[in-house]
Design a protein around this motif. Structure first.
Motif, PDB file in Angstrom:
ATOM      1  N   GLY A 108       0.775  -1.239   0.000  1.00 33.83           N
ATOM      2  CA  GLY A 108       0.000   0.000   0.000  1.00 33.83           C
ATOM      3  C   GLY A 108       0.802   1.283   0.000  1.00 33.83           C
ATOM      4  O   GLY A 108       0.224   2.377  -0.004  1.00 33.83           O
ATOM      5  N   ILE A 109       2.137   1.193   0.014  1.00 27.11           N
ATOM      6  CA  ILE A 109       2.967   2.403  -0.085  1.00 27.11           C
ATOM      7  C   ILE A 109       3.251   2.625  -1.562  1.00 27.11           C
ATOM      8  O   ILE A 109       4.166   2.012  -2.124  1.00 27.11           O
ATOM      9  CB  ILE A 109       4.268   2.263   0.735  1.00 27.11           C
ATOM     10  CG1 ILE A 109       3.937   2.055   2.214  1.00 27.11           C
ATOM     11  CG2 ILE A 109       5.148   3.501   0.562  1.00 27.11           C
ATOM     12  CD1 ILE A 109       5.152   1.858   3.101  1.00 27.11           C
ATOM     13  N   LYS A 110       2.469   3.469  -2.210  1.00 26.42           N
ATOM     14  CA  LYS A 110       2.522   3.614  -3.663  1.00 26.42           C
ATOM     15  C   LYS A 110       3.013   4.988  -4.108  1.00 26.42           C
ATOM     16  O   LYS A 110       3.829   5.097  -5.024  1.00 26.42           O
ATOM     17  CB  LYS A 110       1.135   3.347  -4.265  1.00 26.42           C
ATOM     18  CG  LYS A 110       0.594   1.940  -3.975  1.00 26.42           C
ATOM     19  CD  LYS A 110      -0.798   1.753  -4.556  1.00 26.42           C
ATOM     20  CE  LYS A 110      -1.369   0.373  -4.207  1.00 26.42           C
ATOM     21  NZ  LYS A 110      -0.625  -0.727  -4.837  1.00 26.42           N
ATOM     22  N   HIS A 111       2.509   6.046  -3.476  1.00 26.39           N
ATOM     23  CA  HIS A 111       2.763   7.396  -3.983  1.00 26.39           C
ATOM     24  C   HIS A 111       4.248   7.732  -4.069  1.00 26.39           C
ATOM     25  O   HIS A 111       4.684   8.353  -5.039  1.00 26.39           O
ATOM     26  CB  HIS A 111       2.045   8.430  -3.101  1.00 26.39           C
ATOM     27  CG  HIS A 111       0.618   8.636  -3.460  1.00 26.39           C
ATOM     28  ND1 HIS A 111      -0.391   7.824  -2.988  1.00 26.39           N
ATOM     29  CD2 HIS A 111       0.023   9.562  -4.259  1.00 26.39           C
ATOM     30  CE1 HIS A 111      -1.545   8.241  -3.474  1.00 26.39           C
ATOM     31  NE2 HIS A 111      -1.333   9.288  -4.249  1.00 26.39           N
ATOM     32  N   VAL A 112       5.034   7.342  -3.049  1.00 25.82           N
ATOM     33  CA  VAL A 112       6.438   7.775  -3.008  1.00 25.82           C
ATOM     34  C   VAL A 112       7.261   7.149  -4.126  1.00 25.82           C
ATOM     35  O   VAL A 112       8.384   7.578  -4.386  1.00 25.82           O
ATOM     36  CB  VAL A 112       7.095   7.458  -1.643  1.00 25.82           C
ATOM     37  CG1 VAL A 112       6.444   8.255  -0.540  1.00 25.82           C
ATOM     38  CG2 VAL A 112       7.048   5.970  -1.345  1.00 25.82           C
ATOM     39  N   PHE A 113       6.715   6.136  -4.799  1.00 25.47           N
ATOM     40  CA  PHE A 113       7.433   5.485  -5.897  1.00 25.47           C
ATOM     41  C   PHE A 113       7.001   6.007  -7.271  1.00 25.47           C
ATOM     42  O   PHE A 113       7.374   5.429  -8.292  1.00 25.47           O
ATOM     43  CB  PHE A 113       7.214   3.966  -5.837  1.00 25.47           C
ATOM     44  CG  PHE A 113       7.784   3.319  -4.608  1.00 25.47           C
ATOM     45  CD1 PHE A 113       9.157   3.192  -4.433  1.00 25.47           C
ATOM     46  CD2 PHE A 113       6.949   2.855  -3.605  1.00 25.47           C
ATOM     47  CE1 PHE A 113       9.680   2.604  -3.307  1.00 25.47           C
ATOM     48  CE2 PHE A 113       7.467   2.242  -2.469  1.00 25.47           C
ATOM     49  CZ  PHE A 113       8.841   2.128  -2.317  1.00 25.47           C
ATOM     50  N   THR A 114       6.221   7.061  -7.307  1.00 19.66           N
ATOM     51  CA  THR A 114       5.741   7.605  -8.581  1.00 19.66           C
ATOM     52  C   THR A 114       6.044   9.090  -8.657  1.00 19.66           C
ATOM     53  O   THR A 114       6.449   9.727  -7.675  1.00 19.66           O
ATOM     54  CB  THR A 114       4.219   7.400  -8.724  1.00 19.66           C
ATOM     55  OG1 THR A 114       3.543   8.299  -7.818  1.00 19.66           O
ATOM     56  CG2 THR A 114       3.822   5.969  -8.412  1.00 19.66           C
ATOM     57  N   SER A 115       5.805   9.657  -9.829  1.00 24.85           N
ATOM     58  CA  SER A 115       6.011  11.099 -10.017  1.00 24.85           C
ATOM     59  C   SER A 115       4.996  11.911  -9.228  1.00 24.85           C
ATOM     60  O   SER A 115       5.114  13.136  -9.134  1.00 24.85           O
ATOM     61  CB  SER A 115       5.930  11.449 -11.506  1.00 24.85           C
ATOM     62  OG  SER A 115       4.686  11.041 -12.042  1.00 24.85           O
ATOM     63  N   ASN A 116       3.991  11.244  -8.650  1.00 19.45           N
ATOM     64  CA  ASN A 116       3.021  11.930  -7.798  1.00 19.45           C
ATOM     65  C   ASN A 116       3.491  12.046  -6.353  1.00 19.45           C
ATOM     66  O   ASN A 116       2.749  12.540  -5.502  1.00 19.45           O
ATOM     67  CB  ASN A 116       1.679  11.190  -7.822  1.00 19.45           C
ATOM     68  CG  ASN A 116       1.031  11.209  -9.191  1.00 19.45           C
ATOM     69  OD1 ASN A 116       1.106  12.210  -9.902  1.00 19.45           O
ATOM     70  ND2 ASN A 116       0.403  10.108  -9.571  1.00 19.45           N
ATOM     71  N   ALA A 117       4.691  11.571  -6.068  1.00 21.22           N
ATOM     72  CA  ALA A 117       5.203  11.609  -4.704  1.00 21.22           C
ATOM     73  C   ALA A 117       5.278  13.040  -4.198  1.00 21.22           C
ATOM     74  O   ALA A 117       5.616  13.968  -4.952  1.00 21.22           O
ATOM     75  CB  ALA A 117       6.591  10.969  -4.648  1.00 21.22           C
ATOM     76  N   ASP A 118       4.944  13.217  -2.925  1.00 23.33           N
ATOM     77  CA  ASP A 118       5.079  14.527  -2.287  1.00 23.33           C
ATOM     78  C   ASP A 118       6.121  14.405  -1.182  1.00 23.33           C
ATOM     79  O   ASP A 118       5.828  14.023  -0.055  1.00 23.33           O
ATOM     80  CB  ASP A 118       3.733  14.979  -1.715  1.00 23.33           C
ATOM     81  CG  ASP A 118       3.803  16.400  -1.146  1.00 23.33           C
ATOM     82  OD1 ASP A 118       4.926  16.946  -1.038  1.00 23.33           O
ATOM     83  OD2 ASP A 118       2.736  16.948  -0.800  1.00 23.33           O
ATOM     84  N   LEU A 119       7.367  14.702  -1.545  1.00 20.80           N
ATOM     85  CA  LEU A 119       8.467  14.733  -0.586  1.00 20.80           C
ATOM     86  C   LEU A 119       8.933  16.176  -0.388  1.00 20.80           C
ATOM     87  O   LEU A 119      10.114  16.447  -0.209  1.00 20.80           O
ATOM     88  CB  LEU A 119       9.616  13.837  -1.074  1.00 20.80           C
ATOM     89  CG  LEU A 119       9.267  12.355  -1.230  1.00 20.80           C
ATOM     90  CD1 LEU A 119      10.434  11.585  -1.833  1.00 20.80           C
ATOM     91  CD2 LEU A 119       8.866  11.738   0.100  1.00 20.80           C
ATOM     92  N   SER A 120       7.959  17.078  -0.415  1.00 19.26           N
ATOM     93  CA  SER A 120       8.268  18.508  -0.407  1.00 19.26           C
ATOM     94  C   SER A 120       8.743  19.012   0.947  1.00 19.26           C
ATOM     95  O   SER A 120       9.189  20.154   1.045  1.00 19.26           O
ATOM     96  CB  SER A 120       7.032  19.301  -0.851  1.00 19.26           C
ATOM     97  OG  SER A 120       5.919  18.994  -0.034  1.00 19.26           O
ATOM     98  N   ALA A 121       8.658  18.182   2.006  1.00 16.57           N
ATOM     99  CA  ALA A 121       9.222  18.595   3.285  1.00 16.57           C
ATOM    100  C   ALA A 121      10.747  18.497   3.277  1.00 16.57           C
ATOM    101  O   ALA A 121      11.406  19.021   4.171  1.00 16.57           O
ATOM    102  CB  ALA A 121       8.649  17.752   4.425  1.00 16.57           C
ATOM    103  N   MET A 122      11.295  17.842   2.252  1.00 16.28           N
ATOM    104  CA  MET A 122      12.754  17.757   2.132  1.00 16.28           C
ATOM    105  C   MET A 122      13.315  18.995   1.451  1.00 16.28           C
ATOM    106  O   MET A 122      14.354  19.510   1.827  1.00 16.28           O
ATOM    107  CB  MET A 122      13.142  16.512   1.329  1.00 16.28           C
ATOM    108  CG  MET A 122      12.833  15.198   2.021  1.00 16.28           C
ATOM    109  SD  MET A 122      13.467  13.800   1.035  1.00 16.28           S
ATOM    110  CE  MET A 122      12.816  12.416   1.996  1.00 16.28           C
ATOM    111  N   THR A 123      12.639  19.419   0.387  1.00 17.62           N
ATOM    112  CA  THR A 123      13.070  20.595  -0.361  1.00 17.62           C
ATOM    113  C   THR A 123      11.838  21.287  -0.895  1.00 17.62           C
ATOM    114  O   THR A 123      10.748  20.708  -0.912  1.00 17.62           O
ATOM    115  CB  THR A 123      14.008  20.220  -1.534  1.00 17.62           C
ATOM    116  OG1 THR A 123      13.599  20.845  -2.714  1.00 17.62           O
ATOM    117  CG2 THR A 123      14.080  18.788  -1.757  1.00 17.62           C
TER     118      THR A 123
END
Length: 421
Positions: free
Chosen positions: A322-337
């Motif tokens: 069920g961990i899907k988003h972080v492996f796609t271009s839809n990932a939101d890792l915006s807390a990093m940068t």
């Protein structure tokens, strides 16, 4: 033993999550909160079980949780919620899981413990890229991570630098982990987590009692292995699921490491029952039931020396869970940068476990006495066929390592250690 988790975040290509585990022994568990990831650990195991019917399995739920914890610090929105839900943190107030992981690692690293366990985390950042200062602060706070800047376009030099770092934190057990091909000019961040874990059995096996013995694999074949033997006080119980699904009664043996905070729990079906018949019933509540109901008593133990090593594609497994988003271009890792173009392309875990007479690698023994099943005065655990195991904290239930042995260390007749039956 060692676990190392590595994550590489790219703008266009990979985030590589690499975990290397060299389980060697125990840790201290004082004042550690109850583990919340047991169900996640078991679900990971069942995914690996489905992928390889006759393969050995070894992985570290702790290492996966720590690696995902560092990713979670940089995630927002659906990417954040998926990680919290799957790992088992959704019932906690947001952010509490980081304190739990921090307290767990701090207590396990207690210098007064009977074990040696060291956690080491490092961030390798692309030169010239601005990362959120709050993200860097939180990674240092909760994971005590070092931060270094590198130029990922110099892929060979970066691979060498990270390989040296991993080797230094795994007592030289893991070498040449990465290659230049693992990095591109698009790589922006590499997170590395290394855990060194070492201890000894509370009741060690005597090497002079080790000899060759037949191990029956579930495919019907037999191999010769070095079988350790001892009679001692252990935690033991016999269980049944009330049906024939698990093949009726099965045995659970818990062998503490020195200090007794940590133990290896071995779950063994009857000789004629394939491990695959037992595996479907393994659930997180059952792990607790086993731990709460084994009783200390004198037991005769026959346990093969074994080495288990495995490289796992965590990306596909985590996606299935069920961990899907972080492996796609839809990932939101915006807390990093401030940018929103980071995502995880690749996730791999490599694990290694060796069990010997001392509890760690290094003991050598050729057989001197014959093993026998006659005159059984105490319960007898004869692990001469496939079994399931966990290395866990006995106070909290926290699972450092989980796996199964389908084939132990094989001894050939012309091997130096071979002692004919």
């Amino acid at each position: 033993m060692v676990c190392a988790a590595m994550l590489i975040l790219d703008v266009l290509s990979p985030l590589l999550l690499l975990s290397i585990l060299l389980p060697s022994y125990g840790c201290r568990a004082a004042d550690i909160p109850e583990d919340a990831t047991s169900e996640f650990s078991v679900r990971l195991y069942h995914q690996l079980q489905a992928a390889g019917e006759q393969d050995n399995i070894i992985f570290s739920p702790l290492s996966v949780a720590m690696a995902l914890g560092m990713v979670e610090l940089g995630a927002r929105g659906a990417s954040l919620e998926e990680i919290r839900q799957v790992v088992g943190f959704s019932h906690l107030l947001p952010g509490v899981e980081f304190s739990l992981l921090q307290n767990l690692t701090a207590a396990l690293s207690d210098d007064d413990s009977h074990y040696v366990i060291r956690f080491a985390n490092s961030l390798f950042l692309q030169e010239g890229v601005t990362f959120n200062p709050e993200f860097l602060h939180l990674v240092r706070k909760y994971f005590q991570a070092d931060v270094e800047t590198v130029d990922f376009s110099e892929s060979a030099a970066v691979a060498e630098q990270i390989n040296n770092w991993v080797e230094n934190h795994t007592e030289s057990k893991i070498r040449e982990l990465l290659s230049a091909e693992d990095f591109t000019s698009a790589t922006r961040l590499t997170l590395v987590n290394a855990v060194y874990f070492r201890g000894s059995w509370k009741n060690q096996f005597r090497p002079e009692n080790t000899r060759t013995f037949s191990f029956s694999r579930d495919d019907g074949s037999e191999v010769q292995t070095l079988m350790m033997y001892q009679q001692g006080d252990f935690y033991y119980g016999e269980f049944s699921d009330g049906s024939q699904e698990a093949g009726g009664v099965y045995q659970v043996l818990e062998m503490p490491y020195e200090g007794e905070d940590m133990s290896m729990m071995i779950v063994l079906p009857r000789q004629e029952v394939p491990l695959a018949s037992l595996e479907p019933i393994i659930k997180a509540p059952l792990l607790e039931e086993w731990a709460n109901n084994v009783k200390r008593q004198k037991v005769e133990v026959y346990l093969p020396r074994f080495k288990v090593e495995q490289k796992i594609d965590l990306k596909s497994i985590l996606q299935d869970l069920g961990i899907k988003h972080v492996f796609t271009s839809n990932a939101d890792l915006s807390a990093m940068t401030d940018g929103k173009d980071l995502y995880i392309e690749k996730a791999v875990q490599k694990s290694y476990l060796e069990v010997t007479e001392e509890g760690a690698e290094g003991a050598v023994g050729s057989g001197m006495i014959a093993l026998t099943r006659t005159l059984v005065l105490y319960p007898q655990v004869m692990a001469d066929h496939p079994f399931f195991f966990v290395i866990r904290n006995r106070r909290t239930g926290s699972i450092l390592f989980m796996g199964r042995v389908m084939t132990p260390e094989v001894i050939e007749p012309n091997d130096h250690d071979f002692d004919s039956m």
